[in-house]
Structures are given as C-alpha cells and as structure tokens.
Design a protein around this motif. Structure first.
Motif, short mmCIF file in Angstrom:
data_model
loop_
_atom_site.label_atom_id
_atom_site.label_comp_id
_atom_site.label_asym_id
_atom_site.label_seq_id
_atom_site.Cartn_x
_atom_site.Cartn_y
_atom_site.Cartn_z
N THR A 469 -4.39 1.07 22.31
CA THR A 469 -4.60 2.52 22.17
C THR A 469 -3.29 3.19 21.82
OG1 THR A 469 -4.16 2.94 24.51
CG2 THR A 469 -6.45 2.40 23.88
N LYS A 470 -3.40 4.40 21.26
CA LYS A 470 -2.19 5.13 20.88
C LYS A 470 -1.38 5.56 22.10
CE LYS A 470 -4.56 9.60 20.61
NZ LYS A 470 -3.80 10.21 21.71
N ASP A 471 -2.05 5.63 23.27
CA ASP A 471 -1.32 5.99 24.47
C ASP A 471 -0.43 4.84 24.93
OD1 ASP A 471 -2.55 8.46 24.49
OD2 ASP A 471 -4.26 7.74 25.68
N ALA A 472 -0.90 3.57 24.70
CA ALA A 472 -0.11 2.41 25.13
C ALA A 472 1.04 2.15 24.15
CB ALA A 472 -1.00 1.18 25.25
N TYR A 473 0.73 2.15 22.85
CA TYR A 473 1.76 1.91 21.83
C TYR A 473 1.50 2.87 20.68
CZ TYR A 473 2.68 -2.50 24.25
OH TYR A 473 3.00 -3.44 25.20
N SER A 474 2.55 3.57 20.25
CA SER A 474 2.40 4.51 19.16
C SER A 474 2.32 3.76 17.83
CB SER A 474 3.62 5.45 19.13
OG SER A 474 4.82 4.71 18.91
N GLY A 475 1.90 4.48 16.80
CA GLY A 475 1.83 3.88 15.46
C GLY A 475 0.48 4.13 14.83
N SER A 476 0.41 3.85 13.51
CA SER A 476 -0.81 4.11 12.75
C SER A 476 -1.62 2.86 12.46
CB SER A 476 -0.45 4.79 11.42
OG SER A 476 0.42 3.95 10.66
N GLY A 477 -1.11 1.67 12.80
CA GLY A 477 -1.84 0.43 12.52
C GLY A 477 -1.76 -0.01 11.07
N ILE A 478 -0.70 0.41 10.41
CA ILE A 478 -0.57 0.07 8.99
C ILE A 478 0.62 -0.84 8.71
CG2 ILE A 478 0.97 1.92 8.20
CD1 ILE A 478 -0.94 2.41 5.90
N GLY A 479 1.45 -1.11 9.72
CA GLY A 479 2.71 -1.83 9.51
C GLY A 479 2.51 -3.24 8.98
N LEU A 480 1.73 -4.09 9.69
CA LEU A 480 1.54 -5.47 9.24
C LEU A 480 0.71 -5.55 7.96
CD1 LEU A 480 1.01 -7.44 12.58
CD2 LEU A 480 3.03 -7.37 11.10
N ALA A 481 -0.20 -4.57 7.75
CA ALA A 481 -0.93 -4.53 6.48
C ALA A 481 0.03 -4.29 5.33
CB ALA A 481 -2.01 -3.46 6.54
N MET A 482 1.01 -3.41 5.54
CA MET A 482 2.02 -3.19 4.50
C MET A 482 2.87 -4.43 4.30
SD MET A 482 4.78 -0.08 4.20
CE MET A 482 3.45 1.10 4.14
N CYS A 483 3.22 -5.14 5.39
CA CYS A 483 3.99 -6.38 5.25
C CYS A 483 3.22 -7.39 4.41
CB CYS A 483 4.29 -6.97 6.62
SG CYS A 483 5.46 -5.99 7.60
N LYS A 484 1.92 -7.52 4.67
CA LYS A 484 1.09 -8.46 3.91
C LYS A 484 1.06 -8.10 2.44
CE LYS A 484 -3.55 -10.52 4.00
NZ LYS A 484 -3.97 -10.26 2.62
N LYS A 485 0.96 -6.81 2.15
CA LYS A 485 0.91 -6.39 0.76
C LYS A 485 2.24 -6.65 0.06
CE LYS A 485 -0.38 -2.47 -2.14
NZ LYS A 485 -0.79 -1.06 -2.18
N ILE A 486 3.35 -6.41 0.76
CA ILE A 486 4.68 -6.64 0.16
C ILE A 486 4.89 -8.12 -0.10
CG2 ILE A 486 7.15 -6.53 0.62
CD1 ILE A 486 6.60 -3.94 2.18
N VAL A 487 4.55 -8.97 0.88
CA VAL A 487 4.75 -10.41 0.72
C VAL A 487 3.90 -10.97 -0.41
CG1 VAL A 487 4.38 -12.64 1.84
CG2 VAL A 487 5.50 -10.80 3.09
N GLU A 488 2.64 -10.58 -0.46
CA GLU A 488 1.77 -11.07 -1.53
C GLU A 488 2.20 -10.54 -2.89
OE1 GLU A 488 -2.16 -10.00 -0.34
OE2 GLU A 488 -2.35 -11.68 1.08
N PHE A 489 2.73 -9.31 -2.92
CA PHE A 489 3.25 -8.79 -4.19
C PHE A 489 4.41 -9.63 -4.70
CE2 PHE A 489 6.18 -5.96 -6.49
CZ PHE A 489 5.35 -5.55 -7.51
#
Length: 535
Positions: A469-489
């Motif tokens: 949850t956002k209360d436990a850890y902040s963030g939008s949930g997009i970080g590892l998805a962006m890493c995957k896109k960068i690596v595959e690119f």
C-alpha cells in the motif's frame, strides 16, 4: 501389335528409371561382348593350336623326312661303292646312314604319333628299306673287303628295283607331309582372318556401344536436366508461375514433379507473404495513427492536464493552510484527501511521461561509462542513503554504447528500490556486479531488503503494479516497469533471481552496442498497450 498395345509399351518404357535403363543397357552390352569375347578367345586358342602344330609337328616332320631320305641315300651310295671297289671306307656312310635312319624314324614316329597316315608312310619306308637291306645292303656289306663283290654285280638289277621302291615310299611320305604342312598353313591363315574379323567386330561394337551410350545419356539425362535447369532459371528469375515440365526417365520425372511441387508451394508462400505484408502495412498504418494519438495524449498530459491539476493542488493546499482547524474534523480530513490525491496525480503523470519518453525522447546513443553513471545516481540519492545509512558497493563497470539519460534512470530506480524496500532495523547493504556473458554483459543488483515472493517475480515489472500500500511504501509502481523497458530497449532482459535468499537480486543484461531499433513513433506505439489500460 495394336496402337493401344504400342502406347502401353511406350508408357512402360517411360516408367523406367535411369538405373533400370543403365542396368538393362549394360547387361545387354556385356552379354554381346561376352559372346564376342568367347568367340575371339576360341579363335585365339585355335590359331595358337594350329600354329603350334605347324611349328612343332608339320614343319619338323618334313625336315626329318628329308634328313631320312638323305640317310637312306647315303646307305645306298656306300653299299654300291663298296660292292664295286671292295674299299672298306665306303662302308662308313652306310653305317652312319643306318644310325641316322634309326634316329630319324624315331623322331618321325614321335612327331606323327597321332597321325595314322604318317605312321603308315613310316611303316612303308621301313618295310621298303628293310627289303633292300635284306636283299642287297646287308649281304654286300658282309662281303670281304679288298675285291669287288660278285653279289653286287649279280643283284644290281634287283638292288635298283628295291631301292626305287624305297624312293617311292619316301616320295609318298614327303608328299603327304608337305600337303599336311600346306593345309596347316592354310588353316592358320584362314583362322587368322577369322580372328581379325572377330576383333574388328568387337572394336566396331565397342564404338557403336559408346555412341549409343553417349546418345542415350544425351537424350535420357543431359537434355532433360538442361530443360529442367532452364525452367529452374526462369523461376529463379522471378517467373514463379512458369510450370516445370517432366521429361526423361521416371526418376528425373519424379525430380521435376518435386521441384514443381516446391514451386507451387513457393507460390502459395509468396501469396501468403504478400497478404501478410498487406496486413502488416495496414497494421503499421494503424500503429502510426495510434502513435500519433499517443503523442497527442503525452502532449495533453504534459501541458493541458498539468495546469488544471496545479490549480487543484494549489487551491486545496490554500484551503488546508487557511481553513485548517477552523472546520470540523471531517472537513479537515476531506481537505487532506484532496491534497494527497492531487499530489499523487501529479507524481503519476510525471512518472507516466517519463515512461513514455523512453526510446522516444531519450534516444541518444553514445559511449556511457556505467560506473560514472552509477556515481551520479548515488549523488542524487545521497539524502535517502544518508538517512538509512545504506552501504553501497559495486565492481568495476563497463563502458557501453547506450543512452546516458536512460542508464541514469535505470540505476536510480534499481538503487532507489533497494534503499526503499529495506528491512526494519537493519542497515541496507547493496552490491552491484557485472560480468561478460558471451556477447552480452550480465549485471546484478543485490540487496538484503524485504525480498520479492516468487509468485510476484513477473508482476513487479508490470506498470502500476504495487505489492504494498502507499501508506507502507511510497511510489507509483512504475519504477521496475521503466527498468524493464530501458533494458529491453538496449537489447537485454531483466528478471528477479529466485535462487537468492535474504533479500532481492535483480539480474539484467545489456548489449555492448544496441541493435537496429524502430523509429521513435513505433517505440511509443509498442507501449500504448501498457499506457492506455492504465488510464
């Protein structure tokens, strides 16, 4: 034979394979050559036999018969001289002649042992000579020497008559021997002529056979193969509708049919490929249109949506500052919800824009020192690193051809997550390593944080997917998805190492140099399926 039977026979012959034609032709040729060879061998043997009989029997027999005649004449001359003079020296030719006579008769008997006529002639000569010796030669030679023998003068007429019979027997013998010698020579000459004819026939047959083989190969193999090659070249030139005509033996016809089947299959595949290409062109057009719409969405999100969102966020914050504590507790809670929602919406839009820019805006490949890029990332994260007391180490990192901005975003998300998702009451320890794996570089980011459960190993790389949850850890949930896109690119892959315990290990690969990539619009379109559902 009727026309139908003749056509059936031709069809039967046309069904023969090249091997059957060769086997039949070779069998027939070998049979004829074998017959001619047997005839030639028999004639060679017969020629050798006649030649041997002529050399070893007939000619020596004639020569021996002449020597026998000379030996008999010597005896008659010696006896006649001894009878007229009584001189003992005249008996020497007589005695030598008798010895030579015995040797010559023995030689003739040996040479003519299987010749009945020759043996009868020898017997006649022996009988005539024995009569002369009994009546004349023996008695005269037995007369005492020193004076002429009265017996020789008394039996002169009888001696002449008996020795004439010897001469007649010798003449008949020599005539027979010469006739047989001439016959053998004639047989030898005739056999040699026949032998020459047979060998000439063999040579002619071989020439004819060579011509037939050459013509058969030309018509049965070379011409069909040339026609097949010509038709194949026509097809190779691009005329795939040109049919393959089957000619020649059965196996070459099967080969032609198989090539024609392959041609028809290629025509079908080309038609399918053309249809697929038309569909791909249509999909490319749709994708380009989708890319354009996505770019318009990105423009709207970065400009049109930002302004009203800033207004909402600003005025809700003003409400919070001015009227905080003046209204009831529920109103303060509502204002807090509005401010938090506006801030999170601002963060989501910014993260979404950054995600869409990967490969579209940030696409400047150059030599990037990943060690320096990591140092810059650690510098930007220095506040959170100091607050948590994180210990970050890394091995020597290579220099790759990549986009420097994307490499910075990659390190920032990986190191930031490792610091963020730490265990409570434990100092974060993070290590980055790099090893060459065949043509790629394999990187690992290892931490001692809370870890990722195996069932979520793939889910964490999906955009907007959160495990907490956002209360436990902040963030939008997009970080590892962006890493995957960068690596595959950059031509690599990324995954969670499920064998690692007591923390998380992210493993990803990067190519030393990027492969050919589609245009910026296509890259954005590739993420459209991810962006649109999230909206």
């Amino acid at each position: 034979m009727t026309d139908s039977e003749e056509r059936a026979g031709r069809r039967g012959l046309s069904a023969w394979t090249t091997r059957q034609w060769l086997r039949t032709g070779m069998a027939g040729a070998l049979a004829v050559l074998a017959l001619l060879g047997v005839a030639g061998a028999w004639m060679l043997g017969r020629t050798a036999s006649i030649s041997q009989d002529l050399v070893d029997v007939r000619s020596p027999a004639v020569t021996t018969a002449i020597r026998l005649e000379s030996a008999l004449l010597n005896q008659e001359t010696g006896v006649r001289g001894y009878g007229l003079t009584g001189t003992a020296d005249f008996l020497t030719p007589y005695r030598q002649g008798r010895a030579e006579q015995a040797a010559d008769l023995a030689q003739l008997s040996k040479l003519l042992h299987d010749d009945d006529v020759g043996l009868r002639d020898i017997k006649a000569v022996q009988d005539a000579m024995e009569t002369w010796r009994t009546r004349i030669g023996g008695p005269v030679a037995a007369s005492p020497p020193g004076a002429p023998s009265t017996l020789a003068s008394d039996r002169a007429a009888e001696g002449k008559r008996t020795f004439d019979e010897v001469r007649s027997a010798l003449s008949r013998q020599q005539e027979h021997l010469r006739a047989e010698q001439a016959g053998a020579r004639a047989d030898l000459a005739d056999m040699m002529r026949q032998r020459n004819w047979v060998f000439a026939a063999i040579a002619l047959f071989i020439l004819i056979l060579a011509g037939l083989v050459f013509e058969g190969l030309r018509r049965g193999i070379n011409e069909p193969l040339e026609r097949l090659g010509t038709q194949a070249r026509i097809i190779t030139g691009g005329d795939f509708t040109h049919p393959i005509t089957a000619t020649g033996p059965a196996d070459l016809k099967r080969l032609s049919d198989e090539i024609d089947l392959m041609r028809r299959r290629l025509v079908q595949e080309l038609a399918f490929s053309e249809e697929a290409r038309r569909r791909l062109d249509a999909q490319s057009a749709d994708l380009q249109r989708s890319n354009t719409e996505l770019e318009q969405f990105a423009y709207v999100a970065s400009h049109d949506l930002q302004e009203p969102l800033r207004k909402v966020s600003s005025f809700t914050q003003l409400l919070q500052r001015r009227y905080g504590g003046q209204l009831d507790e529920r109103a303060d809670q509502y204002i807090d919800f509005a401010v938090d929602g506006a801030n999170r919406m601002q963060t989501l839009i910014n993260d979404l824009l950054e995600f869409s820019r990967v490969g579209r805006v940030h696409n400047n490949h150059q030599a990037v020192d990943l060690g320096r890029a990591l140092d810059r990332t650690l510098s930007s994260l220095s506040l959170s690193i100091e607050e948590t007391g994180a210990e970050i180490t890394y091995d020597p990192l290579p220099t790759l051809i990549a986009d420097s901005t994307q490499m910075g975003m990659l390190w920032q998300n990986l190191i930031g997550n490792a610091v963020k998702f730490r265990r409570a009451g434990q100092t974060p320890r993070i290590h980055v390593s790099a090893v060459r794996d065949d043509v790629l570089w394999r990187f690992t980011v290892t931490d001692n944080g809370i870890g990722i459960a195996p069932e979520y190993a793939d889910k964490v790389f999906v955009i907007f997917q959160r495990l907490h949850t956002k209360d436990a850890y902040s963030g939008s949930g997009i970080g590892l998805a962006m890493c995957k896109k960068i690596v595959e690119f950059h031509g690599g892959t990324i995954a969670v190492d499920l064998t690692h315990e007591h923390g998380t290990r992210i493993v990803f690969t990067l190519a030393p140099e990027p492969a050919e990539r589609p245009g910026p619009g296509e890259l954005v379109g590739a993420d459209a399926s991810q962006v649109v559902p999230a909206s």
